[in-house]
Design a protein around this motif. Structure first.
Motif, PDB file in Angstrom:
ATOM      1  N   VAL A  13       0.840  -1.194   0.000  1.00 44.15           N
ATOM      2  CA  VAL A  13       0.000   0.000   0.000  1.00 44.15           C
ATOM      3  C   VAL A  13       0.877   1.248   0.000  1.00 44.15           C
ATOM      4  O   VAL A  13       1.846   1.339   0.743  1.00 44.15           O
ATOM      5  N   GLY A  14       0.535   2.171  -0.890  1.00 44.81           N
ATOM      6  CA  GLY A  14       1.245   3.435  -0.966  1.00 44.81           C
ATOM      7  C   GLY A  14       0.746   4.383   0.106  1.00 44.81           C
ATOM      8  O   GLY A  14      -0.453   4.580   0.269  1.00 44.81           O
ATOM      9  N   VAL A  15       1.691   4.974   0.850  1.00 52.60           N
ATOM     10  CA  VAL A  15       1.346   5.876   1.948  1.00 52.60           C
ATOM     11  C   VAL A  15       2.092   7.186   1.750  1.00 52.60           C
ATOM     12  O   VAL A  15       3.302   7.185   1.511  1.00 52.60           O
ATOM     13  N   SER A  16       1.354   8.297   1.847  1.00 48.64           N
ATOM     14  CA  SER A  16       1.998   9.611   1.777  1.00 48.64           C
ATOM     15  C   SER A  16       1.624  10.479   2.970  1.00 48.64           C
ATOM     16  O   SER A  16       2.238  11.500   3.216  1.00 48.64           O
ATOM     17  N   GLY A  17       0.591  10.074   3.690  1.00 51.76           N
ATOM     18  CA  GLY A  17       0.075  10.873   4.789  1.00 51.76           C
ATOM     19  C   GLY A  17      -1.181  11.635   4.414  1.00 51.76           C
ATOM     20  O   GLY A  17      -1.857  12.193   5.269  1.00 51.76           O
ATOM     21  N   SER A  18      -1.533  11.670   3.127  1.00 53.04           N
ATOM     22  CA  SER A  18      -2.760  12.351   2.689  1.00 53.04           C
ATOM     23  C   SER A  18      -3.974  11.551   3.150  1.00 53.04           C
ATOM     24  O   SER A  18      -3.866  10.364   3.487  1.00 53.04           O
ATOM     25  N   LEU A  19      -5.137  12.201   3.154  1.00 51.90           N
ATOM     26  CA  LEU A  19      -6.364  11.490   3.522  1.00 51.90           C
ATOM     27  C   LEU A  19      -6.611  10.302   2.603  1.00 51.90           C
ATOM     28  O   LEU A  19      -7.041   9.244   3.039  1.00 51.90           O
ATOM     29  N   GLY A  20      -6.338  10.478   1.309  1.00 50.78           N
ATOM     30  CA  GLY A  20      -6.521   9.384   0.357  1.00 50.78           C
ATOM     31  C   GLY A  20      -5.622   8.200   0.652  1.00 50.78           C
ATOM     32  O   GLY A  20      -6.039   7.042   0.558  1.00 50.78           O
ATOM     33  N   SER A  21      -4.369   8.473   1.032  1.00 55.21           N
ATOM     34  CA  SER A  21      -3.459   7.362   1.322  1.00 55.21           C
ATOM     35  C   SER A  21      -3.820   6.694   2.650  1.00 55.21           C
ATOM     36  O   SER A  21      -3.634   5.487   2.806  1.00 55.21           O
ATOM     37  N   LEU A  22      -4.366   7.463   3.593  1.00 50.92           N
ATOM     38  CA  LEU A  22      -4.815   6.856   4.852  1.00 50.92           C
ATOM     39  C   LEU A  22      -6.015   5.945   4.604  1.00 50.92           C
ATOM     40  O   LEU A  22      -6.130   4.877   5.209  1.00 50.92           O
ATOM     41  N   ALA A  23      -6.909   6.351   3.685  1.00 50.07           N
ATOM     42  CA  ALA A  23      -8.031   5.493   3.307  1.00 50.07           C
ATOM     43  C   ALA A  23      -7.515   4.218   2.645  1.00 50.07           C
ATOM     44  O   ALA A  23      -8.019   3.115   2.910  1.00 50.07           O
ATOM     45  N   ALA A  24      -6.498   4.341   1.800  1.00 45.64           N
ATOM     46  CA  ALA A  24      -5.902   3.165   1.152  1.00 45.64           C
ATOM     47  C   ALA A  24      -5.259   2.251   2.192  1.00 45.64           C
ATOM     48  O   ALA A  24      -5.371   1.024   2.105  1.00 45.64           O
ATOM     49  N   LEU A  25      -4.616   2.838   3.186  1.00 44.24           N
ATOM     50  CA  LEU A  25      -3.985   2.059   4.246  1.00 44.24           C
ATOM     51  C   LEU A  25      -5.038   1.272   5.031  1.00 44.24           C
ATOM     52  O   LEU A  25      -4.866   0.081   5.304  1.00 44.24           O
ATOM     53  N   HIS A  26      -6.144   1.929   5.355  1.00 43.83           N
ATOM     54  CA  HIS A  26      -7.225   1.226   6.053  1.00 43.83           C
ATOM     55  C   HIS A  26      -7.781   0.089   5.192  1.00 43.83           C
ATOM     56  O   HIS A  26      -8.066  -0.997   5.703  1.00 43.83           O
ATOM     57  N   ARG A  27      -7.940   0.339   3.903  1.00 46.97           N
ATOM     58  CA  ARG A  27      -8.459  -0.704   3.009  1.00 46.97           C
ATOM     59  C   ARG A  27      -7.496  -1.879   2.910  1.00 46.97           C
ATOM     60  O   ARG A  27      -7.911  -3.046   2.901  1.00 46.97           O
ATOM     61  N   ALA A  28      -6.193  -1.592   2.846  1.00 50.53           N
ATOM     62  CA  ALA A  28      -5.196  -2.661   2.775  1.00 50.53           C
ATOM     63  C   ALA A  28      -5.252  -3.538   4.028  1.00 50.53           C
ATOM     64  O   ALA A  28      -5.208  -4.779   3.939  1.00 50.53           O
ATOM     65  N   VAL A  29      -5.373  -2.909   5.190  1.00 48.65           N
ATOM     66  CA  VAL A  29      -5.467  -3.670   6.441  1.00 48.65           C
ATOM     67  C   VAL A  29      -6.760  -4.479   6.468  1.00 48.65           C
ATOM     68  O   VAL A  29      -6.768  -5.638   6.912  1.00 48.65           O
ATOM     69  N   ALA A  30      -7.860  -3.911   5.974  1.00 48.38           N
ATOM     70  CA  ALA A  30      -9.131  -4.650   5.915  1.00 48.38           C
ATOM     71  C   ALA A  30      -9.007  -5.856   4.982  1.00 48.38           C
ATOM     72  O   ALA A  30      -9.532  -6.939   5.289  1.00 48.38           O
ATOM     73  N   GLU A  31      -8.309  -5.683   3.848  1.00 43.51           N
ATOM     74  CA  GLU A  31      -8.099  -6.805   2.918  1.00 43.51           C
ATOM     75  C   GLU A  31      -7.266  -7.896   3.583  1.00 43.51           C
ATOM     76  O   GLU A  31      -7.537  -9.085   3.410  1.00 43.51           O
ATOM     77  N   VAL A 108       8.299   3.275  -7.433  1.00 39.74           N
ATOM     78  CA  VAL A 108       8.615   2.546  -6.200  1.00 39.74           C
ATOM     79  C   VAL A 108       7.527   1.520  -5.894  1.00 39.74           C
ATOM     80  O   VAL A 108       7.824   0.359  -5.566  1.00 39.74           O
ATOM     81  N   LEU A 109       6.275   1.914  -6.021  1.00 42.50           N
ATOM     82  CA  LEU A 109       5.177   0.993  -5.704  1.00 42.50           C
ATOM     83  C   LEU A 109       5.118  -0.181  -6.681  1.00 42.50           C
ATOM     84  O   LEU A 109       4.936  -1.322  -6.272  1.00 42.50           O
ATOM     85  N   VAL A 110       5.302   0.104  -7.971  1.00 41.81           N
ATOM     86  CA  VAL A 110       5.264  -0.973  -8.975  1.00 41.81           C
ATOM     87  C   VAL A 110       6.445  -1.931  -8.781  1.00 41.81           C
ATOM     88  O   VAL A 110       6.287  -3.147  -8.887  1.00 41.81           O
ATOM     89  N   ARG A 111       7.629  -1.388  -8.454  1.00 42.49           N
ATOM     90  CA  ARG A 111       8.795  -2.252  -8.218  1.00 42.49           C
ATOM     91  C   ARG A 111       8.637  -3.071  -6.941  1.00 42.49           C
ATOM     92  O   ARG A 111       9.101  -4.206  -6.871  1.00 42.49           O
ATOM     93  N   THR A 112       7.958  -2.513  -5.934  1.00 40.91           N
ATOM     94  CA  THR A 112       7.774  -3.235  -4.675  1.00 40.91           C
ATOM     95  C   THR A 112       6.729  -4.335  -4.825  1.00 40.91           C
ATOM     96  O   THR A 112       6.924  -5.451  -4.344  1.00 40.91           O
TER      97      THR A 112
END
Length: 180
Positions: A13-31, A108-112
């Motif tokens: 999951v890509g994290v930048s600290g933005s609200l959108g990335s925090l939503a992505a982080l929550h979704r990744a943990v839910a998955e 970075v995300l695609v390589r990871t």
């Protein structure tokens, strides 16, 4: 070992600290929690991409190696702050590792997320103005990733804040501000 071979599931999951990335982080943990509930081992890898102050091009023109550790440390701090903002630390019940990686976010995300069984989770949408200034990381990942990509929509709060900003941007105070 490949996540497919050991029965595990890796979610990057890509994290930048933005609200959108925090939503992505929550979704990744839910998955990951959903995979664990189904009896599959799952791990979340939170990745924050960073670049030297001014960007890679500026750094190549005027390199300053002694500053690299400070910039990397600042990126690690932003990642820790994002995890703290999202969960109050690390989420419980899910394996989560975090790393700050130097480079452009999309690359970075695609390589990871380089394994076919990986799931790459990114926040979607930065608005037309933001995309005009900087290419879409989500679009880059969708076009180039070799694994499944989940683009998480912007949170409602982010929509509301953007609308509030648009409405108030052109309004000036009715009376002059008091001078000191």
């Amino acid at each position: 070992m490949d996540g497919q071979q050991d029965g595990g599931h890796r979610i990057v999951v890509g994290v930048s600290g933005s609200l959108g990335s925090l939503a992505a982080l929550h979704r990744a943990v839910a998955e990951a929690a959903r995979a664990e509930a189904a009896g599959r081992r799952a791990e979340v890898l939170a990745v924050l991409a960073w670049a030297p102050q001014g960007g890679e091009l500026a750094y190549r023109r005027a390199p300053c190696p002694p500053l690299l550790p400070f910039w990397r440390e600042a990126a690690v701090g932003r990642l820790a702050e994002a995890l703290d903002a999202a969960f109050g630390g690390a989420p419980s019940g899910v394996r989560l590792t975090a790393e700050a990686v130097r480079g452009d976010a999309g690359d970075v995300l695609v390589r990871t997320a380089d394994r076919p069984g990986d799931l790459l989770v990114v926040g979607a949408g930065g608005g037309l103005l933001r995309r005009g200034l900087r290419p879409s990381v989500t679009g880059y990942c969708v076009r180039r990733a070799g694994c499944a990509v989940l683009a998480v929509p912007r949170p409602v709060l982010q929509h509301d804040l953007a609308e509030l900003h648009r409405r108030n941007r052109w309004h000036l105070p009715a009376e002059p501000l008091p001078s000191r």
